[in-house]
Design a protein around this motif. Structure first.
Motif, PDB file in Angstrom:
ATOM      1  N   GLN A   1      -3.467  -5.236  -5.426  1.00  0.00           N
ATOM      2  CA  GLN A   1      -3.155  -6.489  -4.752  1.00  0.00           C
ATOM      3  C   GLN A   1      -4.119  -6.732  -3.593  1.00  0.00           C
ATOM      4  OE1 GLN A   1      -0.343  -8.326  -6.277  1.00  0.00           O
ATOM      5  NE2 GLN A   1      -1.146  -6.709  -7.599  1.00  0.00           N
ATOM      6  N   SER A   2      -4.218  -7.980  -3.176  1.00  0.00           N
ATOM      7  CA  SER A   2      -5.105  -8.336  -2.075  1.00  0.00           C
ATOM      8  C   SER A   2      -4.689  -7.629  -0.792  1.00  0.00           C
ATOM      9  CB  SER A   2      -5.080  -9.850  -1.857  1.00  0.00           C
ATOM     10  OG  SER A   2      -5.733 -10.192  -0.643  1.00  0.00           O
ATOM     11  N   GLN A   3      -5.652  -7.136  -0.032  1.00  0.00           N
ATOM     12  CA  GLN A   3      -5.360  -6.510   1.252  1.00  0.00           C
ATOM     13  C   GLN A   3      -4.785  -7.508   2.240  1.00  0.00           C
ATOM     14  OE1 GLN A   3      -8.884  -4.453   2.610  1.00  0.00           O
ATOM     15  NE2 GLN A   3      -8.642  -2.801   1.114  1.00  0.00           N
ATOM     16  N   ASP A   4      -4.958  -8.789   1.969  1.00  0.00           N
ATOM     17  CA  ASP A   4      -4.397  -9.829   2.843  1.00  0.00           C
ATOM     18  C   ASP A   4      -2.917 -10.084   2.549  1.00  0.00           C
ATOM     19  OD1 ASP A   4      -6.886 -10.201   4.038  1.00  0.00           O
ATOM     20  OD2 ASP A   4      -7.479 -11.705   2.550  1.00  0.00           O
TER      21      ASP A   4
ATOM     22  N   ALA B   1       1.437  -2.013  -4.061  1.00  0.00           N
ATOM     23  CA  ALA B   1       0.284  -2.547  -3.339  1.00  0.00           C
ATOM     24  C   ALA B   1      -1.000  -2.408  -4.143  1.00  0.00           C
ATOM     25  CB  ALA B   1       0.121  -1.841  -1.993  1.00  0.00           C
TER      26      ALA B   1
ATOM     27  N   ARG C   1       2.841   0.994   3.392  1.00  0.00           N
ATOM     28  CA  ARG C   1       2.695   0.242   2.172  1.00  0.00           C
ATOM     29  C   ARG C   1       2.484   1.231   1.027  1.00  0.00           C
ATOM     30  NH1 ARG C   1       5.069  -2.837   4.316  1.00  0.00           N
ATOM     31  NH2 ARG C   1       4.601  -4.957   4.950  1.00  0.00           N
TER      32      ARG C   1
END
Length: 312
Positions: free
Chosen positions: A285-288, A282, A21
């Motif tokens: 942004q949310s790790q999910d 990335a 990522r």
């Protein structure tokens, strides 16, 4: 018109033991001579490469942040030559040679006088004649100061004086199929404009700047771009999870949804030049969000152009 297309997450099917990522994925380019894709992670200070299917991934670490890269003609003309690129980085324009086993050598070529600490080069590519173009920006985008400039670089003339100034976040460089129109965007939320210029192919000089698209009227901020064989301009709609296709007169005629909220730049490539690589962000942004920072391949149903190599 909005479309969905089949896509492949190239960073999930390689030989890596983990999912790749990119903090800020950018500058995808297809090298037909090597049948390989290349792209960068700006804040990760990494150059990535994959074969056409994603079955073999390689990476090289850079000493500083790298905003863009484009191959030299010696690389595109002969697969047996070392992988040599021109790159826009933090402290200027470099030649980078990518060697086996992740080894990299670099040479600093030039830096404009206006490039100060806290700035870096961002989006860049070559015009149809092989001149390298790239622009600068403040690394801290929260400071809305139009300190960026667009520059031209050639081996013969070095780096130019600023050609376009007062840019917040320079982006969206592309040229029409005949090379006589240059496109440029500014991604910053305070700007969100895409411009077109008439372009003198002999001197490498843009003029007659005009607004092609005001992206405040559409979803997403204008980021990196590509041109197809019809002369249409494909721009990544950052923050909106989509790729937008504009005709040469600035009419939106197609949108493609992508699963990444922050696509950054797209590039045509593959054996038939009918595959579009899209990089993304990335960072922040949310790790999910399993798609944030992914690099994907899709087939939009049109062909594009190979990137023009730097004329060394």
């Amino acid at each position: 018109m909005s479309n969905t297309v089949e896509l492949v997450d190239i960073t999930r099917v390689g030989n890596s033991s983990h999912t790749i990522r990119c903090g800020v994925g950018e500058s995808p380019v297809w090298l037909d001579s090597h049948q390989a894709w290349f792209w960068v992670d700006i804040i990760g200070r990494t150059i990535w490469s994959s074969d056409a299917t994603g079955s073999h991934l390689q990476s090289w670490q850079t000493a500083e942040m790298i905003g863009c890269l484009t191959p030299t003609r010696s690389t595109t003309a002969n697969a047996g030559q070392p992988l040599e690129f021109i790159a826009g980085m933090e402290s200027g324009i470099f030649t980078l040679v990518l060697e086996k086993e992740g080894k990299l050598s670099s040479q600093h070529l030039a830096a404009p006088a206006e490039l100060q600490p806290g700035m870096r080069f961002n989006d860049g590519r070559c015009d149809r004649q092989g001149r390298f173009w790239s622009g600068t920006m403040l690394i801290d985008m929260s400071e809305p100061r139009a300190a960026g400039h667009l520059y031209r670089y050639s081996a013969e003339q070095g780096v130019s004086a600023p050609v376009v100034s007062n840019l917040l976040v320079q982006n969206g460089l592309a040229w029409s199929p005949d090379g006589r129109t240059m496109y440029l965007s500014d991604s910053h939320p305070n700007s969100q404009l895409i411009w077109a210029f008439d372009y003198d192919t002999d001197s490498g000089t843009p003029h007659n700047q005009r607004v092609l698209v005001d992206m405040k009227n559409y979803d997403g901020r204008p980021d990196g771009a590509a041109i197809d064989v019809d002369g249409c301009y494909w721009i990544c709609g950052n923050d909106a999870g989509r790729i937008l296709r504009f005709t040469p007169d600035g009419k939106l005629d197609r949108q493609i949804a992508v699963p990444m909220a922050k696509p950054t730049m797209c590039c045509f490539g593959g054996a038939n030049m009918d595959t579009l690589m899209v990089a993304s962000i990335a960072a922040g942004q949310s790790q999910d969000d399993v798609w944030a920072g992914a690099t994907v391949l899709l087939r939009p149903g049109v062909q594009g152009f190979a990137e023009t190599a730097f004329a060394t």
